[in-house]
Write an enzyme that holds these catalytic residues in place. Structure first.
Site, mmCIF file in Angstrom:
data_model
loop_
_atom_site.group_PDB
_atom_site.id
_atom_site.type_symbol
_atom_site.label_atom_id
_atom_site.label_comp_id
_atom_site.label_asym_id
_atom_site.label_seq_id
_atom_site.Cartn_x
_atom_site.Cartn_y
_atom_site.Cartn_z
ATOM 1 N N LYS A 67 0.838 -1.210 0.000
ATOM 2 C CA LYS A 67 0.000 0.000 0.000
ATOM 3 C C LYS A 67 0.873 1.261 0.000
ATOM 4 C CE LYS A 67 -3.902 0.044 2.363
ATOM 5 N NZ LYS A 67 -5.027 0.226 3.283
ATOM 6 N N LYS B 44 2.884 -3.974 11.145
ATOM 7 C CA LYS B 44 1.560 -4.094 11.760
ATOM 8 C C LYS B 44 1.728 -4.649 13.156
ATOM 9 C CE LYS B 44 -2.799 -3.424 10.582
ATOM 10 N NZ LYS B 44 -3.303 -2.457 9.591
ATOM 11 N N SER C 217 -1.060 9.983 7.547
ATOM 12 C CA SER C 217 -0.141 9.612 8.636
ATOM 13 C C SER C 217 1.293 10.020 8.277
ATOM 14 C CB SER C 217 -0.153 8.105 8.853
ATOM 15 O OG SER C 217 -1.234 7.744 9.657
HETATM 16 P P1 NAD Z 1 -16.495 2.233 11.194
HETATM 17 O O1 NAD Z 1 -16.634 1.241 12.285
HETATM 18 O O2 NAD Z 1 -16.430 3.694 11.504
HETATM 19 O O3 NAD Z 1 -17.699 2.066 10.146
HETATM 20 C C1 NAD Z 1 -18.186 0.851 9.659
HETATM 21 C C2 NAD Z 1 -19.691 1.015 9.472
HETATM 22 O O4 NAD Z 1 -20.207 -0.120 8.765
HETATM 23 C C3 NAD Z 1 -20.449 1.095 10.803
HETATM 24 O O5 NAD Z 1 -21.284 2.229 10.787
HETATM 25 C C4 NAD Z 1 -21.260 -0.201 10.820
HETATM 26 O O6 NAD Z 1 -22.496 -0.078 11.486
HETATM 27 C C5 NAD Z 1 -21.453 -0.459 9.341
HETATM 28 N N1 NAD Z 1 -21.782 -1.854 9.061
HETATM 29 C C6 NAD Z 1 -21.458 -2.965 9.756
HETATM 30 N N2 NAD Z 1 -22.000 -4.049 9.196
HETATM 31 C C7 NAD Z 1 -22.683 -3.630 8.126
HETATM 32 C C8 NAD Z 1 -23.479 -4.303 7.151
HETATM 33 N N3 NAD Z 1 -23.629 -5.618 7.164
HETATM 34 N N4 NAD Z 1 -24.055 -3.558 6.192
HETATM 35 C C9 NAD Z 1 -23.891 -2.225 6.158
HETATM 36 N N5 NAD Z 1 -23.163 -1.539 7.052
HETATM 37 C C10 NAD Z 1 -22.568 -2.240 8.022
HETATM 38 O O7 NAD Z 1 -15.217 1.759 10.377
HETATM 39 P P2 NAD Z 1 -14.389 2.585 9.290
HETATM 40 O O8 NAD Z 1 -13.205 3.181 9.954
HETATM 41 O O9 NAD Z 1 -15.317 3.448 8.489
HETATM 42 O O10 NAD Z 1 -13.852 1.401 8.378
HETATM 43 C C11 NAD Z 1 -14.655 0.776 7.377
HETATM 44 C C12 NAD Z 1 -13.774 -0.086 6.501
HETATM 45 O O11 NAD Z 1 -12.747 0.708 5.919
HETATM 46 C C13 NAD Z 1 -13.039 -1.232 7.211
HETATM 47 O O12 NAD Z 1 -12.921 -2.302 6.305
HETATM 48 C C14 NAD Z 1 -11.669 -0.652 7.489
HETATM 49 O O13 NAD Z 1 -10.679 -1.663 7.631
HETATM 50 C C15 NAD Z 1 -11.471 0.154 6.223
HETATM 51 N N6 NAD Z 1 -10.452 1.226 6.342
HETATM 52 C C16 NAD Z 1 -10.597 2.233 7.256
HETATM 53 C C17 NAD Z 1 -9.654 3.247 7.313
HETATM 54 C C18 NAD Z 1 -9.807 4.428 8.249
HETATM 55 O O14 NAD Z 1 -9.003 5.374 8.146
HETATM 56 N N7 NAD Z 1 -10.810 4.454 9.120
HETATM 57 C C19 NAD Z 1 -8.528 3.212 6.474
HETATM 58 C C20 NAD Z 1 -8.394 2.179 5.550
HETATM 59 C C21 NAD Z 1 -9.388 1.187 5.496
#
Ligand code: NAD
Length: 473
Positions: free
Chosen positions: A96, A108, A364
């Site tokens: 990445k 990690k 970051s």
């Molecule tokens: P988050 O917990 O803030 O949001 C996830 C959302 O998905 C929650 O609101 C949850 O209720 C919802 N959800 C759960 N199950 C669901 C379903 N079956 N159908 C629909 N919605 C559902 O998490 P996030 O930080 O937004 O991360 C989301 C994804 O992005 C993850 O895969 C994470 O690894 C990835 N990601 C996040 C970041 C970051 O900076 N936060 C960076 C890279 C990748």
């Protein structure tokens, strides 16, 4: 795979790597070195819980590659943490970072705990002890290995880490750069919260600005009026939806775990968010139709589908019913390899997670640079730029006899704040990475999909930097 027990996440990353490596010309020895995890630190340490009992905690830190220093990658708090998973996630970080030209090796960390089962004080003790163990083995530091938040951790844990590190390393002037994702008051950077969602938007917008790609998909060029569906209204989904809407697209459906809603006239993510906060559900949002199942949203007619919730949500079973033209993988691993095969057959473009959600790590990097430079972004140039812009605009108004007012005037005069610079650095990063991957894909018609092209981009960059280091002359 016959049983889940034998499934190795790290091995599956190696398989994707091998699939892409076939399209490169690198020496097999170099490829072997890139794939390998350089250092794996498994540790156990005791912690005294609030009730006086002692628990032995299992934790890891993996440094996948030191082709660039420091290593970089989040720390996960989860019951599911194991060595194989941490190794896989560390290797994905190497690729990445390479793709988005962030000069870090992959790392990690993980602590095998369910954070919900511990008090705040217990979590603080665990985090601080973990940091001390990393310090003891020289596994953390602004020039060695720089953790960040991941599943189950956030800015609070990062604040504990930086404080522990700084207290064990008195006089280390760059101590703040030992971890990123810190609160702004502890050396964090403005613009981190929305970074991943904004990066998703910039990446997809760039794809939509490519006339040849759009022609193949039967879409018009540009983001304006594209219909978008977002799954997950968490950090990444909410901000993705916000930037798509502000960019002129129409978010026609939103899905959360309790259900999904649809409105062809467009939804405002913040109004839906507030409605959910008030009623506990996104369902019954005024003007929208409830869908029978939350997964129905994935199968509606739209131009762009953004899965931003969980892994494996689009798989061999439902992929044939997906009608989107573009899928933007905002979550990690939302589409399975079987889904990839279906997309290739149907001519759906899947923009891969490995680079599309790299906004977090990119920002970051900006935070780490800020910590090493000991100055807030914009501090040196903001006032200078504003003075300059005021004079230029004054001259132009005098020459033309016309004056600029309102928002336009504000925009022209405004000197950059930290957040403006972080956003523009992210925009540049995502545009460049998108173009580089597309160039690789176009240069070899045998490359089956954009995901493989992204891996090829990563392999080429890591292999080249091994060459630059003179390790493999
Ligand atoms: P988050 O917990 O803030 O949001 C996830 C959302 O998905 C929650 O609101 C949850 O209720 C919802 N959800 C759960 N199950 C669901 C379903 N079956 N159908 C629909 N919605 C559902 O998490 P996030 O930080 O937004 O991360 C989301 C994804 O992005 C993850 O895969 C994470 O690894 C990835 N990601 C996040 C970041 C970051 O900076 N936060 C960076 C890279 C990748």
């Amino acid at each position: 795979m016959s049983s889940n027990q034998h499934y190795s996440f790290f091995h599956s990353v190696e398989q994707s790597f091998d699939k892409a490596a076939k399209f490169t010309q690198w020496d097999p020895g170099i490829l072997e070195q890139i794939k390998a995890c350089n250092s794996v630190y498994q540790m156990r340490f005791p912690v005294k819980l609030d009730d006086g009992t002692i628990e032995v905690i299992e934790a890891y830190r993996v440094q996948h590659s030191q082709h660039k220093s420091p290593c970089k990658g989040g720390i996960r708090f989860s019951d599911e943490v194991n060595q194989d998973e941490v190794m896989a996630l560390a290797s994905l970080m190497t690729y990445k970072c390479a793709i988005v030209n962030v000069p870090f090796g992959g790392g990690k960390g993980g602590i095998k705990i369910n954070p919900k089962k511990y008090s705040t004080y217990e979590l603080e003790k665990i985090t601080r002890r973990y940091t001390a163990e990393l310090v003891k083995k020289n596994f953390i530091g602004p020039g060695i290995d720089v953790p960040a938040p991941d599943y189950g951790t956030g800015s609070r844990e990062m604040a504990w880490i930086v404080d522990t590190y700084a207290s064990l390393k008195p006089g280390e002037i760059d101590a703040a750069g030992c971890v990123t994702g810190k609160p702004v008051t502890q050396g964090g950077v403005r613009g981190r919260t929305e970074a991943t969602g904004l990066g998703v938007y910039f990446g997809i917008r760039e794809v939509c600005n490519m006339p040849d790609v759009m022609q193949k998909l039967g879409l018009t060029v540009g983001i304006k009026d594209k219909t978008v569906i977002v799954q997950g209204l968490g950090n990444v989904g909410y901000h993705s939806a916000k930037f798509f809407r502000e960019g002129g697209a129409k978010v026609v459906a939103l899905a959360e775990y309790e259900g999904a809603i649809y409105n062809p006239a467009g939804l405002n993510e913040d109004e839906v968010f507030q409605h959910r906060k008030k009623t506990g559900s996104i369902l019954n949002f005024p003007g929208a139709t409830n869908l029978a199942k939350n997964t129905d949203a994935l199968e509606l007619e739209c131009d762009i589908l953004i899965p931003a919730a969980l892994e494996n949500v689009i798989n061999g079973e439902n992929a044939p019913r997906v009608k989107a033209k573009i899928i933007g993988e905002a979550a990690n691993g939302p589409c399975t390899p079987e889904a990839d095969d279906v997309f290739a057959q149907k001519g759906i473009l899947c923009v891969p997670d490995m680079y599309l959600n790299a906004g977090g790590v990119t920002v970051s990097y900006f935070e780490w640079l800020k910590n090493l430079s000991h100055v807030r972004y914009g501090r040196m140039e903001k006032r200078f730029t504003e003075n300059m812009n005021t004079r230029i605009l004054g001259q132009m108004e005098e020459l033309t006899g016309k004056s600029v007012a309102g928002k336009d005037r504000e925009f022209i005069l405004h000197g950059p704040e930290e957040q403006d610079l972080v956003h523009s650095g992210l925009e540049e990063t995502m545009i460049t990475a998108t173009r580089e991957i597309m160039e690789i894909w176009k240069s070899n018609p045998e490359i089956p999909d954009m995901r493989t092209a992204a891996y090829v981009s990563a392999i080429n960059k890591v292999a080249t930097s091994y060459g630059e280091l003179g390790i493999f002359p």
